[in-house]
Structures are given as structure tokens and as C-alpha cells.
Design a protein around this motif. Structure first.
Motif, PDB file in Angstrom:
ATOM      1  N   GLU A 162     -29.032 -11.326   2.370  1.00 44.04           N
ATOM      2  CA  GLU A 162     -28.181 -12.228   3.290  1.00 44.04           C
ATOM      3  C   GLU A 162     -26.895 -12.508   2.478  1.00 44.04           C
ATOM      4  N   GLN A 163     -26.924 -13.076   1.428  1.00 42.56           N
ATOM      5  CA  GLN A 163     -25.850 -13.570   0.480  1.00 42.56           C
ATOM      6  C   GLN A 163     -24.983 -12.193   0.233  1.00 42.56           C
ATOM      7  N   ARG A 164     -25.509 -11.073   0.081  1.00 46.56           N
ATOM      8  CA  ARG A 164     -25.015  -9.964  -0.563  1.00 46.56           C
ATOM      9  C   ARG A 164     -24.116  -9.478   0.841  1.00 46.56           C
ATOM     10  N   LEU A 165     -24.951  -9.379   1.980  1.00 50.98           N
ATOM     11  CA  LEU A 165     -24.218  -8.970   3.209  1.00 50.98           C
ATOM     12  C   LEU A 165     -23.108  -9.926   3.793  1.00 50.98           C
ATOM     13  N   ARG A 166     -23.336 -11.165   3.365  1.00 52.32           N
ATOM     14  CA  ARG A 166     -22.250 -12.102   3.609  1.00 52.32           C
ATOM     15  C   ARG A 166     -20.980 -11.829   2.836  1.00 52.32           C
ATOM     16  N   ALA A 167     -21.251 -11.606   1.595  1.00 53.42           N
ATOM     17  CA  ALA A 167     -20.095 -11.196   0.672  1.00 53.42           C
ATOM     18  C   ALA A 167     -19.305  -9.791   1.082  1.00 53.42           C
ATOM     19  N   VAL A 168     -19.895  -8.966   1.496  1.00 51.14           N
ATOM     20  CA  VAL A 168     -19.338  -7.739   1.930  1.00 51.14           C
ATOM     21  C   VAL A 168     -18.495  -7.909   3.078  1.00 51.14           C
ATOM     22  N   VAL A 169     -19.294  -8.558   4.225  1.00 55.19           N
ATOM     23  CA  VAL A 169     -18.395  -8.902   5.305  1.00 55.19           C
ATOM     24  C   VAL A 169     -17.247  -9.604   4.932  1.00 55.19           C
ATOM     25  N   ALA A 170     -17.068 -10.557   4.251  1.00 52.59           N
ATOM     26  CA  ALA A 170     -16.085 -11.486   3.857  1.00 52.59           C
ATOM     27  C   ALA A 170     -14.990 -10.580   3.156  1.00 52.59           C
ATOM     28  N   ALA A 171     -15.327  -9.756   2.327  1.00 50.12           N
ATOM     29  CA  ALA A 171     -14.520  -9.068   1.583  1.00 50.12           C
ATOM     30  C   ALA A 171     -13.943  -7.901   2.467  1.00 50.12           C
ATOM     31  N   VAL A 172     -14.506  -7.462   3.416  1.00 53.11           N
ATOM     32  CA  VAL A 172     -13.839  -6.424   4.288  1.00 53.11           C
ATOM     33  C   VAL A 172     -13.223  -6.942   5.520  1.00 53.11           C
TER      34      VAL A 172
ATOM     35  N   VAL B 117     -17.619 -20.904   8.585  1.00 50.99           N
ATOM     36  CA  VAL B 117     -18.247 -20.550   9.666  1.00 50.99           C
ATOM     37  C   VAL B 117     -19.402 -19.538   9.509  1.00 50.99           C
ATOM     38  N   LEU B 118     -18.878 -18.495   8.466  1.00 57.93           N
ATOM     39  CA  LEU B 118     -19.464 -17.311   7.937  1.00 57.93           C
ATOM     40  C   LEU B 118     -20.528 -17.848   7.101  1.00 57.93           C
ATOM     41  N   SER B 119     -20.813 -19.005   6.336  1.00 60.55           N
ATOM     42  CA  SER B 119     -21.927 -19.532   5.794  1.00 60.55           C
ATOM     43  C   SER B 119     -23.092 -19.887   6.776  1.00 60.55           C
ATOM     44  N   PHE B 120     -22.756 -19.896   8.106  1.00 63.22           N
ATOM     45  CA  PHE B 120     -23.971 -20.351   8.927  1.00 63.22           C
ATOM     46  C   PHE B 120     -24.127 -19.252   9.880  1.00 63.22           C
ATOM     47  N   LEU B 121     -23.819 -17.972   9.845  1.00 65.48           N
ATOM     48  CA  LEU B 121     -24.352 -17.018  10.228  1.00 65.48           C
ATOM     49  C   LEU B 121     -25.540 -16.314   9.741  1.00 65.48           C
ATOM     50  N   THR B 122     -26.479 -15.925  10.646  1.00 61.19           N
ATOM     51  CA  THR B 122     -27.722 -15.406  10.067  1.00 61.19           C
ATOM     52  C   THR B 122     -27.646 -13.990   9.865  1.00 61.19           C
ATOM     53  N   LEU B 123     -28.732 -13.394   9.468  1.00 63.49           N
ATOM     54  CA  LEU B 123     -28.812 -12.080   9.079  1.00 63.49           C
ATOM     55  C   LEU B 123     -28.299 -11.285  10.323  1.00 63.49           C
ATOM     56  N   PRO B 124     -29.106 -11.295  11.370  1.00 64.51           N
ATOM     57  CA  PRO B 124     -28.591 -10.462  12.547  1.00 64.51           C
ATOM     58  C   PRO B 124     -27.289 -10.605  12.848  1.00 64.51           C
ATOM     59  N   GLN B 125     -26.797 -11.760  12.912  1.00 65.34           N
ATOM     60  CA  GLN B 125     -25.189 -11.967  13.408  1.00 65.34           C
ATOM     61  C   GLN B 125     -24.389 -11.276  12.044  1.00 65.34           C
ATOM     62  N   LEU B 126     -24.536 -11.501  10.830  1.00 72.99           N
ATOM     63  CA  LEU B 126     -23.865 -10.729   9.873  1.00 72.99           C
ATOM     64  C   LEU B 126     -23.835  -9.308  10.178  1.00 72.99           C
ATOM     65  N   ARG B 127     -25.109  -8.662  10.482  1.00 68.06           N
ATOM     66  CA  ARG B 127     -25.355  -7.425  10.981  1.00 68.06           C
ATOM     67  C   ARG B 127     -24.485  -7.058  12.116  1.00 68.06           C
ATOM     68  N   GLU B 128     -24.365  -7.969  13.094  1.00 67.26           N
ATOM     69  CA  GLU B 128     -23.565  -7.456  14.304  1.00 67.26           C
ATOM     70  C   GLU B 128     -22.114  -7.333  14.104  1.00 67.26           C
ATOM     71  N   LEU B 129     -21.659  -8.377  13.138  1.00 64.68           N
ATOM     72  CA  LEU B 129     -20.215  -8.397  12.598  1.00 64.68           C
ATOM     73  C   LEU B 129     -19.780  -6.840  11.846  1.00 64.68           C
ATOM     74  N   MET B 130     -20.750  -6.278  11.185  1.00 62.69           N
ATOM     75  CA  MET B 130     -20.772  -5.236  10.492  1.00 62.69           C
ATOM     76  C   MET B 130     -20.914  -3.815  11.332  1.00 62.69           C
ATOM     77  N   VAL B 131     -21.635  -4.027  12.425  1.00 67.01           N
ATOM     78  CA  VAL B 131     -21.670  -2.998  13.275  1.00 67.01           C
ATOM     79  C   VAL B 131     -20.527  -2.821  14.131  1.00 67.01           C
TER      80      VAL B 131
END
Length: 412
Positions: A70-80, A130-144
Motif C-alpha cells: 500500500e505504501q509503495r502503490l501510494r507513492a507510485v500513484v502520487a508520483a504519476v 487525502v491520498l494517505s486515507f485511500l485504501t488499497l482498492p481505491q489506489l488500485r482504482e486510481l491506477m486503473v
């Protein structure tokens, strides 16, 4: 029956409910009910405690992997996505990135953030977004939703989604504190490791190429000094770490023991020749097959006279044939010692920070194949490399090898 769960004494027959028979100022006493007659059994037996501890251990291990992902995916989403949305939407860039399809869950995250602010749950200012309060499925949704933005960095969208699908089962179980089977835990660990590799979260431990760093070791790697693995016997060691993974590509190999069967019988002579020709320096220290220590060891193991010495002689002869095929025999040294064997150790790249060691103590009634195995990682602690502390067991066995090597005799 009283309201407090106590049984009141009955009155005399024919006088129930007649208050005139009770002397003024008298108080009726309640009799306690027998133990165990009400309420559930609160005591846990040994089996129950064992079960809950197993559940907690599995859940804790799974949580570590999920947290890393989750931490790594959050960092990737933020960077992109941040460079795309932040210039226009400012601090609300996550809300804008979620779009109409994600308004429900992103607004929920905003609300949770506000509650956390009011109640003082935000302990780190870096988490006040707000990004820190997103769960793993929500981070996945942003990525998809924004996959074209991520596609230049990741080859296969399907691999990412499959790994996240496998993790979702574990995340659901852990978040609700339900039982997690060993099979599902193993599947989650493999999926998390694969996903972290896809997301570019490589280990900075030098020896990780030979002995991968487990997520739990990465967090509590200093708990048992430099011991990173314990196996009940050599079979289980080789099942997890084949000889090719242990010795292949080594630049230095030092081994001490009785017959060095882990190397001689599991790593072919042809591979040893290629290893030495590629520049690996090999030093093998066998127990002298003609020494009295071999005879004592034969008696301990209940072997026939000469059985162990012949086995050691065969291994030495095999290594001599390997050495004879080399262009530089001096890089492949074979020596014997006469002292009582106390342990066997294989030190791979022991002269650098990327070294690993396989160590076994000799037990009185157990052969080397049956003895417990320790796996050591050289180069200091994994988690706290900046702290000054005990170096661990690796330097101890390396020093023991050097002392024994200095007192040994070469084999021609």
C-alpha cells in the motif's frame, strides 16, 4: 429470581407474598447461584491459545506485506498523477483524479481525514492529505482509471491487476480479523513480492540477489542478530534454497566440515569447474579421513569401521579431480584438519557485505543431513545498519574457519 441473578429464598408454604409475616426491619438474604450456572465459559485452554496465536502471527505477517504494497502503490500513484492534476486543482488533486466515478469513496476519505484532524489522530504531518486515507482498492482504482499515464512505467497491466486481486482476499480477511489459512498467506506473500518487484521496490541489501530479503526479516531482521533462517534439516534447506542458488555466481567460497556433502553431492563437478574458471576462489577444509576424530565420529553415529573415512576420501578425490581440470589450480585449495569437528559451515562471498553462510552443528546421534541448519546474512544488520551493536554470528564462523585453515595441511 432477583434482577441481579441471585435466587431469593422462598417463603413458607401458604404465606407467599404476605408481607405481614416478615418482622419489621428484616432483610431477605439472596443465595448466590452455583458457579458455572450462568454465563459463558471464559477460560481458554492451551489449544484455544495456540489457535489465536497462530491466527495473530499469520495476520501480522500478512499485514506487513499489505502495508508495504500500500505504501509503495501510494507513492507510485502520487508520483504519476500529482504532476498532472496538482497544477490545476491544487490540494484537491486527488478528488479531481478520482473523477465522477470515484466521488463516493474519495469524499469518504475526505470525511475520515477531517475526523482524524479533529480528534488528533494525525500523528505525522506528512499524512495530512487525502491520498494517505485511500485504501488499497481505491489506489488500485486510481491506477486503473489512469492506466495510460502508468503504462510507460509498467509493462503488463494484467500482472499488476492479478497481483492486486490475489491480495484483496487477504486484505479483506486481515481487516476483519478473521482466520487466514497458511495457503492463502503464502499466496499473498508471493503476490506482494511480485507486485513490489513490478513497482520497482527492490532491496538495498547486497546479498538479496542470492538470499532474498523477506518482508518480515526486513522489519525485524536484527531480532536474532544475523540469523535469517532456521531449518530443521538440510533437506528443508535445499527445498527452499537449492545449491545452485547458494553457490552459483560466487566470487569466494570457503567451506569447513567433515565431508562437505552439501557442496560435493549437490553441486556438480562441472559447475564447480565453471565457477572456479569464472574467478571464484575456493577453499575446502575436510576432516582428515585418517584421523582419530573420524573414528570417534563413526562410533557416535553407529557406523561400521571405515565407512565414514571412505566417504570423506571419495569426496576429497572428487574435488581433486575438479581441481586438476582448472587452468589455475591455485585458486582451488583443498586442505585437511585433525581436530574434533564441531560444525560445518559454507561461507559464500564471506569477504564482502553480500556474504551468506550455511552453518550446522554436529550432533552426537545425527548425521549432517539430519542436523538443524542456520542461514546467516553477512554485512551487518538489515534494519538498523547505522546503530553500533553486535555483529552477529557470521564473523564468528569466518574467524573459526581462518584459524582452522591456518592449522590445517594441504592435499596434494
Amino acid at each position: 429470581m432477583g434482577s441481579g441473578g441471585l435466587e431469593l429464598p422462598p417463603g413458607d408454604e401458604g404465606h407467599e407474598g404476605n408481607s405481614t409475616d416478615v418482622p419489621p426491619g428484616a432483610v431477605s438474604l439472596a443465595r448466590p447461584m452455583e458457579m458455572g450456572s450462568i454465563g459463558p465459559e471464559l477460560d481458554w485452554g492451551a489449544d484455544a491459545w495456540r489457535e489465536v496465536r497462530t491466527r495473530a502471527q499469520r495476520a501480522g505477517r500478512a499485514y506487513i506485506w499489505l502495508n508495504l504494497v500500500e505504501q509503495r502503490l501510494r507513492a507510485v500513484v502520487a508520483a504519476v498523477l500529482r504532476p498532472i492534476y496538482e497544477p490545476v486543482h491544487g490540494d484537491e488533486w486527488v478528488v479531481a483524479a478520482a473523477g465522477p466515478a470515484g466521488q463516493e469513496w474519495v469524499q469518504r476519505a475526505v470525511a475520515v481525514r477531517e475526523v482524524s484532524r479533529r480528534k488528533g489522530y494525525l500523528l505525522d504531518p506528512a499524512d495530512d492529505n487525502v491520498l494517505s486515507f485511500l485504501t488499497l482498492p481505491q489506489l488500485r482504482e486510481l491506477m486503473v482509471q489512469h492506466w495510460p499515464c502508468f503504462e510507460p512505467y509498467f509493462d503488463e497491466r494484467r500482472d499488476v491487476e492479478l497481483a492486486l486481486d490475489e491480495l484483496e482476499v487477504t486484505r479483506n480477511v486481515v481487516s476483519r480479523n478473521r482466520a487466514l489459512s497458511e495457503a492463502v498467506l503464502g499466496q499473498a506473500e508471493r503476490a506482494a513480492a511480485k507486485l513490489l518487484e513490478i513497482l520497482g521496490a527492490g532491496s538495498d541489501v547486497p546479498s538479496a540477489r542470492r538470499l532474498p530479503v523477506d518482508a518480515v526479516e526486513d522489519l525485524v531482521g536484527d531480532r536474532y542478530a544475523d540469523v535469517v533462517g532456521v531449518h530443521s534439516d538440510r533437506v528443508r534447506l535445499l527445498r527452499q534454497f537449492p545449491a545452485e542458488d547458494l553457490f552459483g555466481g560466487a566470487r569466494r567460497l570457503d567451506a569447513i566440515g567433515i565431508g562437505l556433502n552439501l557442496l560435493v553431492q549437490n553441486f556438480s563437478g562441472r559447475r564447480l569447474v565453471r565457477l572456479a574458471e569464472s574467478g571464484c576462489r575456493v577453499r575446502l577444509l575436510f576432516l582428515n579421513p585418517a584421523s582419530s576424530a573420524v573414528k570417534r565420529r563413526e562410533r557416535e553415529l553407529g557406523l561400521k569401521r571405515g565407512e565414514l573415512s571412505r566417504s570423506v576420501e571419495m569426496n576429497i578425490l572428487h574435488m581433486r579431480r575438479v581441481r586438476a581440470r582448472l587452468r589455475d589450480p591455485g585458486a582451488f585449495e583443498i586442505q585437511v584438519y585433525d581436530e574434533t569437528p564441531r560444525f560445518t559451515a559454507y561461507l559464500v562471498d564471506g569477504d564482502g557485505s553480500d556474504g551468506i553462510a550455511i552453518v550446522q552443528s554436529y550432533l552426537r546421534r545425527a548425521r549432517g543431513m539430519e542436523a538443524p541448519v542456520l542461514v546467516l546474512r553477512g554485512g551487518g544488520q538489515v534494519v538498523k545498519p547505522d546503530e553500533i551493536g553486535e555483529e552477529g554470528l557470521f564473523p564468528t564462523y569466518r574467524e573459526e574457519f581462518e584459524v582452522a585453515w591456518a592449522d590445517s595441511r594441504p592435499v596434494s
